[in-house]
Design a protein around this motif. Structure first.
Motif, PDB file in Angstrom:
ATOM      1  N   THR A 114       0.786  -1.186   0.103  1.00  0.00           N
ATOM      2  CA  THR A 114      -0.027  -0.110  -0.138  1.00  0.00           C
ATOM      3  C   THR A 114       0.979   1.162  -0.043  1.00  0.00           C
ATOM      4  O   THR A 114       1.967   1.294   0.539  1.00  0.00           O
ATOM      5  CB  THR A 114      -0.993   0.067   1.216  1.00  0.00           C
ATOM      6  OG1 THR A 114      -1.708  -1.055   0.957  1.00  0.00           O
ATOM      7  CG2 THR A 114      -1.556   1.397   1.438  1.00  0.00           C
ATOM      8  N   GLY A 115       0.401   2.288  -0.612  1.00  0.00           N
ATOM      9  CA  GLY A 115       1.288   3.553  -1.037  1.00  0.00           C
ATOM     10  C   GLY A 115       0.579   4.810  -0.014  1.00  0.00           C
ATOM     11  O   GLY A 115      -0.744   4.497   0.362  1.00  0.00           O
ATOM     12  N   PHE A 116       1.125   5.739   0.219  1.00  0.00           N
ATOM     13  CA  PHE A 116       0.828   6.881   0.573  1.00  0.00           C
ATOM     14  C   PHE A 116       1.027   8.097  -0.115  1.00  0.00           C
ATOM     15  O   PHE A 116       2.043   8.204  -0.783  1.00  0.00           O
ATOM     16  CB  PHE A 116       1.386   7.137   2.113  1.00  0.00           C
ATOM     17  CG  PHE A 116       1.039   6.097   3.253  1.00  0.00           C
ATOM     18  CD1 PHE A 116       0.126   6.472   4.206  1.00  0.00           C
ATOM     19  CD2 PHE A 116       1.892   4.887   3.508  1.00  0.00           C
ATOM     20  CE1 PHE A 116      -0.509   5.558   5.116  1.00  0.00           C
ATOM     21  CE2 PHE A 116       1.299   4.053   4.266  1.00  0.00           C
ATOM     22  CZ  PHE A 116       0.322   4.485   5.127  1.00  0.00           C
ATOM     23  N   VAL A 117      -0.083   9.010  -0.207  1.00  0.00           N
ATOM     24  CA  VAL A 117       0.005  10.101  -0.741  1.00  0.00           C
ATOM     25  C   VAL A 117      -0.278  11.176   0.361  1.00  0.00           C
ATOM     26  O   VAL A 117      -1.152  11.279   0.833  1.00  0.00           O
ATOM     27  CB  VAL A 117      -0.808  10.306  -1.971  1.00  0.00           C
ATOM     28  CG1 VAL A 117      -1.013  11.975  -2.298  1.00  0.00           C
ATOM     29  CG2 VAL A 117      -0.795   9.364  -3.026  1.00  0.00           C
ATOM     30  N   TYR A 141       6.845   1.278   2.293  1.00  0.00           N
ATOM     31  CA  TYR A 141       5.687   1.779   1.894  1.00  0.00           C
ATOM     32  C   TYR A 141       5.942   2.903   0.603  1.00  0.00           C
ATOM     33  O   TYR A 141       6.639   3.861   1.145  1.00  0.00           O
ATOM     34  CB  TYR A 141       4.613   2.448   2.760  1.00  0.00           C
ATOM     35  CG  TYR A 141       4.160   1.437   3.809  1.00  0.00           C
ATOM     36  CD1 TYR A 141       2.987   0.547   3.375  1.00  0.00           C
ATOM     37  CD2 TYR A 141       4.378   1.645   5.121  1.00  0.00           C
ATOM     38  CE1 TYR A 141       2.572  -0.352   4.359  1.00  0.00           C
ATOM     39  CE2 TYR A 141       3.954   0.780   6.056  1.00  0.00           C
ATOM     40  CZ  TYR A 141       3.107  -0.179   5.785  1.00  0.00           C
ATOM     41  OH  TYR A 141       2.528  -1.172   6.468  1.00  0.00           O
ATOM     42  N   THR A 143       5.925   6.247  -1.073  1.00  0.00           N
ATOM     43  CA  THR A 143       5.292   7.274  -0.369  1.00  0.00           C
ATOM     44  C   THR A 143       5.342   8.797  -1.178  1.00  0.00           C
ATOM     45  O   THR A 143       6.444   8.913  -1.662  1.00  0.00           O
ATOM     46  CB  THR A 143       5.662   7.631   1.064  1.00  0.00           C
ATOM     47  OG1 THR A 143       5.579   6.681   1.848  1.00  0.00           O
ATOM     48  CG2 THR A 143       5.155   8.824   1.568  1.00  0.00           C
ATOM     49  N   LEU A 180      -0.950   5.429  -9.762  1.00  0.00           N
ATOM     50  CA  LEU A 180      -1.220   5.054  -8.363  1.00  0.00           C
ATOM     51  C   LEU A 180      -2.605   4.204  -8.221  1.00  0.00           C
ATOM     52  O   LEU A 180      -3.816   4.684  -8.798  1.00  0.00           O
ATOM     53  CB  LEU A 180      -1.506   6.191  -7.426  1.00  0.00           C
ATOM     54  CG  LEU A 180       0.119   7.133  -7.221  1.00  0.00           C
ATOM     55  CD1 LEU A 180      -0.097   8.213  -6.370  1.00  0.00           C
ATOM     56  CD2 LEU A 180       1.299   6.170  -6.988  1.00  0.00           C
ATOM     57  N   VAL A 183      -4.055   3.266  -2.524  1.00  0.00           N
ATOM     58  CA  VAL A 183      -3.293   4.242  -1.602  1.00  0.00           C
ATOM     59  C   VAL A 183      -3.966   4.669  -0.373  1.00  0.00           C
ATOM     60  O   VAL A 183      -5.308   4.785  -0.444  1.00  0.00           O
ATOM     61  CB  VAL A 183      -2.562   5.402  -2.540  1.00  0.00           C
ATOM     62  CG1 VAL A 183      -1.751   4.852  -3.431  1.00  0.00           C
ATOM     63  CG2 VAL A 183      -3.686   6.371  -2.730  1.00  0.00           C
TER      64      VAL A 183
END
Length: 352
Positions: A114-117, A141, A143, A180, A183
């Protein structure tokens, strides 16, 4: 069941002994084989690498000291994630902070992390998320910390016609050009406005939304509507007196609750003016932001208007997919409490 156990330090040895006392067969690995002497003496077997261990067991447990150790054991050379084709449940746990734990379910390496913005607040930039972003990346992650047009390192683009729609388009562009999906979208303060607008277009790429002391507007509201007449008048006066009538100049960082002189000086060196149009513009539809799973992280003390705090608390009470957390920090927790905030962001991954 044959269990793999990695890292037999003071805590790990006790956990391994308990498992063996309960009748489990252990395969163990540690940087130093002598650390496994007690476990091997009780009938455990040795694996030269985490990869070898993973190939021999049905479950993997670890007790590692740092997030870097977790990353090395999971995704490093000869790491357990090399066995991508196997369906082996694993739990990579550190003995420091809960946020640095990694839950893995097979197939391990086939799962895209899972990514983060991370979206900054008003008159800030992506720089504000530096410390949190580095922690999230250390945990594996992906990011992103975009800077909205006209702010931060993009201050050279400052112009009067930049409005809320510009910043909404900035975020949509990040999703489109970085391809993406799945996220965690995180908004801080003013950042809640462009996030709420962008959600109308990117909701299907967002796992969950986190609102860090952030505005969560209804359709037709502006920042000035949300903060109330008195604060709106103050900001309009700032623009008239020091912003040529079209931009809001910077404020001393102590206004956001910072108290450390060095930190205040650093933030003051980074903040930039922001077009007043971004505060005046009324947002379009925000239904996706209000219906999507999410978490509100309320700072204590909070800089949000009382009506907004109450509105988000009410949603958390009535919406089972919307969670409320409180952090004992000023309005800038990414600067003052990056460890605690990182832990809450990682926790939010499961808030769906």
């Amino acid at each position: 069941m044959e269990i793999g156990f990695i890292s037999l330090g003071a805590m790990g040895r006790g956990m391994a002994a308990s498992l063996q006392n309960a009748g489990h067969d252990l395969v163990v690995n540690d940087l130093r084989k002598e650390s496994a002497a007690d476990c091997l003496g009780r009938g455990g077997s040795w694996a030269e690498t985490p990869h070898e261990l993973a190939s021999r067991v049905e479950l993997i447990l670890t007790s590692l000291p740092t997030s870097q150790d977790v990353e090395a054991v999971v995704r490093g050379d000869d790491g357990v994630a090399e066995l991508a084709e196997e369906d082996i449940p694993a739990c990579a746990v550190t003995t420091r902070r809960a946020a640095y734990n990694v839950r893995l379910g097979g197939p391990m390496a086939k799962q895209q992390p899972t990514g983060f913005v991370l979206v900054h607040g008003g008159r800030h930039g992506g720089w504000a998320w530096r410390d949190v972003a580095s922690r999230l990346r250390d945990l594996g992650y992906p990011t992103y910390r975009p800077t909205l047009t006209g702010l931060g390192e993009r201050a050279h683009l400052l112009r009067s016609e930049i409005g809320l729609e510009t910043h909404i388009n900035d975020l949509v562009g990040v999703f489109e050009y970085e391809d993406l999906s799945d996220v965690v979208l995180v908004a801080h303060s003013y950042g809640g406005m462009p996030v709420a607008g962008a959600m109308q277009q990117v909701f299907d790429r967002v796992r969950t939304v986190v609102w860090v002391d952030a505005h969560l507007p209804r359709e037709g509201e502006s920042v000035f509507d949300l903060i109330g007449d008195e604060r709106a008048a103050q900001m309009k006066a700032m623009a008239a007196e020091g912003g040529e009538g079209w931009y809001v100049p910077t404020s001393d960082a102590s206004w956001w609750g910072l108290s450390d002189p060095d930190q205040i000086a650093w933030v003051n060196s980074k903040t930039t003016p922001q077009p007043i149009k971004t505060y005046l513009d009324k947002i379009g539809p925000t239904g996706r932001a209000w219906s999507h799973p999410g978490t509100t992280i309320e700072c204590n003390p909070s800089r949000l208007p009382a009506v907004e705090v109450a509105r988000q608390r009410a949603r958390a009470e009535s919406d089972p997919h919307f969670h409320r957390r409180v952090i004992a920090a000023c309005h800038e927790p990414m600067l003052t409490h990056p460890d605690e905030l990182t832990e809450l962001l990682v926790e939010a991954i499961e808030n769906r």
